[in-house]
Design a protein around this motif. Structure first.
Motif, PDB file in Angstrom:
ATOM      1  N   LEU A  36      -9.890  94.746 -33.517  1.00 23.72           N
ATOM      2  CA  LEU A  36     -10.014  94.742 -34.977  1.00 23.72           C
ATOM      3  C   LEU A  36     -11.304  95.414 -35.434  1.00 23.72           C
ATOM      4  O   LEU A  36     -11.309  96.179 -36.410  1.00 23.72           O
ATOM      5  N   LEU A  40     -11.318  98.819 -37.505  1.00 27.59           N
ATOM      6  CA  LEU A  40     -11.905  98.744 -38.856  1.00 27.59           C
ATOM      7  C   LEU A  40     -12.854  99.913 -39.090  1.00 27.59           C
ATOM      8  O   LEU A  40     -12.868 100.499 -40.181  1.00 27.59           O
ATOM      9  N   THR A  44     -12.270 102.741 -41.853  1.00 25.11           N
ATOM     10  CA  THR A  44     -13.342 102.921 -42.836  1.00 25.11           C
ATOM     11  C   THR A  44     -13.790 104.368 -42.909  1.00 25.11           C
ATOM     12  O   THR A  44     -13.970 104.926 -44.003  1.00 25.11           O
ATOM     13  N   MET A 294     -17.423  99.761 -45.973  1.00 22.58           N
ATOM     14  CA  MET A 294     -16.526  98.656 -45.634  1.00 22.58           C
ATOM     15  C   MET A 294     -16.344  97.719 -46.817  1.00 22.58           C
ATOM     16  O   MET A 294     -15.233  97.244 -47.088  1.00 22.58           O
ATOM     17  N   CYS A 298     -12.839  96.955 -48.632  1.00 25.07           N
ATOM     18  CA  CYS A 298     -12.341  95.582 -48.806  1.00 25.07           C
ATOM     19  C   CYS A 298     -12.019  95.281 -50.274  1.00 25.07           C
ATOM     20  O   CYS A 298     -11.030  94.620 -50.582  1.00 25.07           O
TER      21      CYS A 298
END
Length: 301
Positions: A36, A40, A44, A294, A298
């Motif tokens: 993960l 990520l 990103t 990030m 999000c």
């Protein structure tokens, strides 16, 4: 002498059932965080226009490599920790050996490309975008894969045609060169020398060159402003940390003649399972641009 062995028995990390259960939970969490965390970073970088520089291009590929590299070893480790009989067939063993060294070797050369990128960015900032254009970045990436593939093919060819006539018990949790060479029913001295030259010597030379290059980079910071030094030091310290964590265990494993020590499996565990998890943490904790991207990603999600 024929190849009578069709599968190998892996002794794994421990034979204690209670310890195996504990380790299963720990390594499952590590594997989840590894996949993960690295994915990520990839998402990103791909989704953030502000992260379009060559540094983040290489970082995205490093994270992708780490996610796959960990997947080569961790699922099998988890299955074995949950099984009474830990076996691996000869074809699967060779596949694990080949793919593991392919991604490990490619990562070695990719870290060289990342060091070159930092050298150009810090020592020749006015020519950075000209020198590190998209064609050069893709070329460096192709060279990294070619280097990893060549290294992996040599490893596979060295061991594939060896006669294995028993025993077939490997005191390890993966199929790797030295444990396999010790099981071969023939003299493996010359092959062991090839492994040292192909793996250990390359890692040692590349590691020394990387340390020298970062030394040159850090020395050049004397002429930069205080803010420029701070930003460059933050980036370089992350790179140097990743280089040390990856190369030191590899050098310990492959710079010596063919031999197996009880410590080997725990050193191998570090660079196959632990380091791929630490890399995204190291880069995100020290890089405000990735953190900000990030947060924006999000918020969008």
């Amino acid at each position: 002498m024929g190849k009578n062995v069709t599968e190998f028995i892996l002794l794994g990390l421990t034979q204690d059932p209670s310890a195996q259960t504990t380790l299963f939970v720990i390594f499952l969490l590590i594997y989840i965080v590894t996949v993960l965390g690295n994915l990520l970073i990839v998402v990103t970088v791909l989704a953030s226009p502000s992260l379009g520089s060559p540094m983040y291009f290489f970082l995205a590929y490093l994270s992708l490599m780490d996610a796959v590299y960990s997947t080569v070893f961790s699922p099998k480790l988890l299955i074995d920790l949950h099984s009474d009989r830990k076996t691996i067939s000869f074809p699967v063993c060779m596949s694990q050996l080949f793919i593991g060294h392919l991604f490990g070797g490619a990562e070695v050369f990719l870290l060289v490309a990342m060091a070159y990128d930092r050298y150009v960015a810090i020592c020749k900032p006015l020519h950075y975008l000209t020198i590190m254009n998209s064609q050069v970045c893709i070329l460096l990436l192709v060279v990294s894969w070619a280097g990893g593939f060549s290294h992996s093919v040599i490893q596979l060819v060295s061991v594939y045609n060896l006669p294995f006539c028993g025993p077939n018990v490997i005191d390890h949790f993966i199929c790797d060169m030295y444990p396999l060479l010790e099981l071969a029913c023939t003299d493996t001295y010359l092959i062991g020398f090839t492994v040292v030259a192909n793996g250990g010597a390359i890692c040692m030379v590349v590691f020394i060159l990387l340390l020298i290059s970062y030394g040159i980079i850090l020395n050049s910071l004397k002429t930069h402003s205080q803010e420029g030094r701070r930003k460059a030091l933050s980036t370089c310290s992350s790179h140097i940390t990743v280089v040390v964590l990856f190369f030191v265990p590899l050098i310990f494993m492959y710079i010596r003649p063919v031999s197996n020590f009880p410590l080997d499996k725990f050193v191998t565990l570090f660079y196959t399972v632990i380091t791929p998890m630490l890399n995204p943490l190291i880069y995100t904790l020290r890089n405000s641009e990735i953190q900000n991207s990030m947060e924006k990603l999000c918020c969008k999600i």
